[in-house]
Design a protein around this motif. Structure first.
Motif, PDB file in Angstrom:
ATOM      1  N   LEU A 145     -25.088  -4.682 -65.383  1.00  0.00           N
ATOM      2  CA  LEU A 145     -25.816  -5.894 -65.010  1.00  0.00           C
ATOM      3  C   LEU A 145     -25.347  -6.419 -63.652  1.00  0.00           C
ATOM      4  N   LEU A 146     -24.033  -6.492 -63.475  1.00  0.00           N
ATOM      5  CA  LEU A 146     -23.485  -7.017 -62.225  1.00  0.00           C
ATOM      6  C   LEU A 146     -23.777  -6.094 -61.051  1.00  0.00           C
ATOM      7  N   LEU A 147     -23.693  -4.786 -61.269  1.00  0.00           N
ATOM      8  CA  LEU A 147     -23.995  -3.850 -60.186  1.00  0.00           C
ATOM      9  C   LEU A 147     -25.472  -3.894 -59.827  1.00  0.00           C
ATOM     10  N   SER A 148     -26.337  -4.073 -60.822  1.00  0.00           N
ATOM     11  CA  SER A 148     -27.770  -4.142 -60.518  1.00  0.00           C
ATOM     12  C   SER A 148     -28.110  -5.411 -59.748  1.00  0.00           C
ATOM     13  N   HIS A 149     -27.327  -6.460 -59.949  1.00  0.00           N
ATOM     14  CA  HIS A 149     -27.561  -7.717 -59.225  1.00  0.00           C
ATOM     15  C   HIS A 149     -26.908  -7.729 -57.850  1.00  0.00           C
ATOM     16  N   PHE A 150     -25.672  -7.238 -57.775  1.00  0.00           N
ATOM     17  CA  PHE A 150     -24.859  -7.446 -56.576  1.00  0.00           C
ATOM     18  C   PHE A 150     -24.445  -6.178 -55.852  1.00  0.00           C
ATOM     19  N   GLY A 151     -24.667  -5.000 -56.470  1.00  0.00           N
ATOM     20  CA  GLY A 151     -24.125  -3.762 -55.923  1.00  0.00           C
ATOM     21  C   GLY A 151     -24.884  -3.226 -54.721  1.00  0.00           C
ATOM     22  N   GLN A 152     -24.339  -2.161 -54.154  1.00  0.00           N
ATOM     23  CA  GLN A 152     -24.955  -1.458 -53.026  1.00  0.00           C
ATOM     24  C   GLN A 152     -25.034   0.018 -53.362  1.00  0.00           C
ATOM     25  N   PRO A 153     -26.196   0.657 -53.328  1.00  0.00           N
ATOM     26  CA  PRO A 153     -27.496   0.000 -53.125  1.00  0.00           C
ATOM     27  C   PRO A 153     -27.950  -0.687 -54.404  1.00  0.00           C
ATOM     28  N   GLN A 154     -28.779  -1.699 -54.262  1.00  0.00           N
ATOM     29  CA  GLN A 154     -29.280  -2.401 -55.438  1.00  0.00           C
ATOM     30  C   GLN A 154     -30.325  -1.546 -56.144  1.00  0.00           C
ATOM     31  N   GLN A 155     -30.233  -1.504 -57.465  1.00  0.00           N
ATOM     32  CA  GLN A 155     -31.192  -0.745 -58.262  1.00  0.00           C
ATOM     33  C   GLN A 155     -31.336  -1.412 -59.612  1.00  0.00           C
ATOM     34  N   SER A 156     -32.288  -0.940 -60.399  1.00  0.00           N
ATOM     35  CA  SER A 156     -32.559  -1.577 -61.681  1.00  0.00           C
ATOM     36  C   SER A 156     -31.400  -1.373 -62.649  1.00  0.00           C
ATOM     37  N   PHE A 157     -31.319  -2.251 -63.642  1.00  0.00           N
ATOM     38  CA  PHE A 157     -30.313  -2.141 -64.688  1.00  0.00           C
ATOM     39  C   PHE A 157     -30.405  -0.780 -65.375  1.00  0.00           C
ATOM     40  N   GLN A 158     -31.622  -0.323 -65.656  1.00  0.00           N
ATOM     41  CA  GLN A 158     -31.815   0.939 -66.367  1.00  0.00           C
ATOM     42  C   GLN A 158     -31.317   2.139 -65.563  1.00  0.00           C
ATOM     43  N   ASN A 159     -31.336   2.038 -64.253  1.00  0.00           N
ATOM     44  CA  ASN A 159     -30.922   3.161 -63.396  1.00  0.00           C
ATOM     45  C   ASN A 159     -29.477   3.048 -62.916  1.00  0.00           C
ATOM     46  N   THR A 160     -28.747   2.059 -63.415  1.00  0.00           N
ATOM     47  CA  THR A 160     -27.373   1.830 -62.996  1.00  0.00           C
ATOM     48  C   THR A 160     -26.407   2.376 -64.043  1.00  0.00           C
ATOM     49  N   LEU A 161     -25.380   3.067 -63.597  1.00  0.00           N
ATOM     50  CA  LEU A 161     -24.377   3.631 -64.497  1.00  0.00           C
ATOM     51  C   LEU A 161     -23.077   2.834 -64.415  1.00  0.00           C
ATOM     52  N   ALA A 162     -22.344   2.833 -65.517  1.00  0.00           N
ATOM     53  CA  ALA A 162     -21.004   2.243 -65.544  1.00  0.00           C
ATOM     54  C   ALA A 162     -20.109   3.201 -66.313  1.00  0.00           C
TER      55      ALA A 162
END
Length: 198
Positions: A145-162
């Protein structure tokens, strides 16, 4: 104090449910084993979820550092999907609808994405109120959630990994940038070297 705001995000060590690829939200399951870790940061305080897997990971990674566990930093509550796998759920139409559109479809008896998003962002706004470095040991969904909001590059929650055993670092040159909700100015991922002690 260092100029700007730096946030370090660490996902907890794996639990049995993680290994079995189950949805684990508010179930309070311990980590599989104790470890020691080498990290390039030395926080004096750590914030995280009040659930056991985050507390135990923080104790392994940062022994003797004060840990503040908060319910607001928990993973999303998966309701009826909790502790089940994709294979167990895939025939349910409500599950398929949730997979396709988690922003508008919620797990039965679980938490809506909007509610999850609001509580996580709200607690970060409450904690990060001055310049400096902040360290969080939390859940995969919180980091995504935080990476999708603030990360680089910004991407959707569904496409973000942790991933487990990765240090995610976000930096803003000014506190006002973070408080204003803008993307971080610097972003990095670094593997965490871990030694298994059991």
């Amino acid at each position: 104090m260092a100029r700007g705001v730096t946030i370090h995000l660490i996902r907890h060590e794996k639990t049995q449910a993680n290994v079995e690829r189950k949805y684990i939200g508010w179930t309070d399951e311990p980590i599989l084993q104790e470890v020691t870790a080498q990290l390039p940061i030395a926080p004096t305080i750590i914030y995280g979820s009040d659930l056991l897997r985050c507390q135990q990971t923080a104790a392994c990674y940062f022994p003797n550092v004060n840990y503040i566990g908060m319910q607001q930093l928990r993973e999303s509550n998966f309701g009826d999907f909790e502790m089940h796998t994709y294979e167990q759920l895939k025939e349910q139409s409500i599950y398929r609808a949730w997979i396709d559109d988690p922003y508008t479809v919620s797990p039965p008896n679980g938490e809506s994405f909007k509610a999850f998003e609001q509580r996580v962002l709200q607690v970060f706004q409450q904690l990060v109120v001055q310049q400096g470095a902040y360290t969080f040991v939390v859940h995969g969904g919180v980091i995504r959630l935080l990476l999708s909001h603030f990360g680089q590059p910004q991407q959707s929650f569904q496409n973000t990994l942790a991933k487990h055993r990765v240090l995610y670092t976000l930096h803003w040159e000014q506190l006002e940038q973070f408080l204003g909700g803008t993307a971080c100015t610097l972003f990095s991922e670094a593997p965490i070297t871990v030694n298994e002690t059991m």
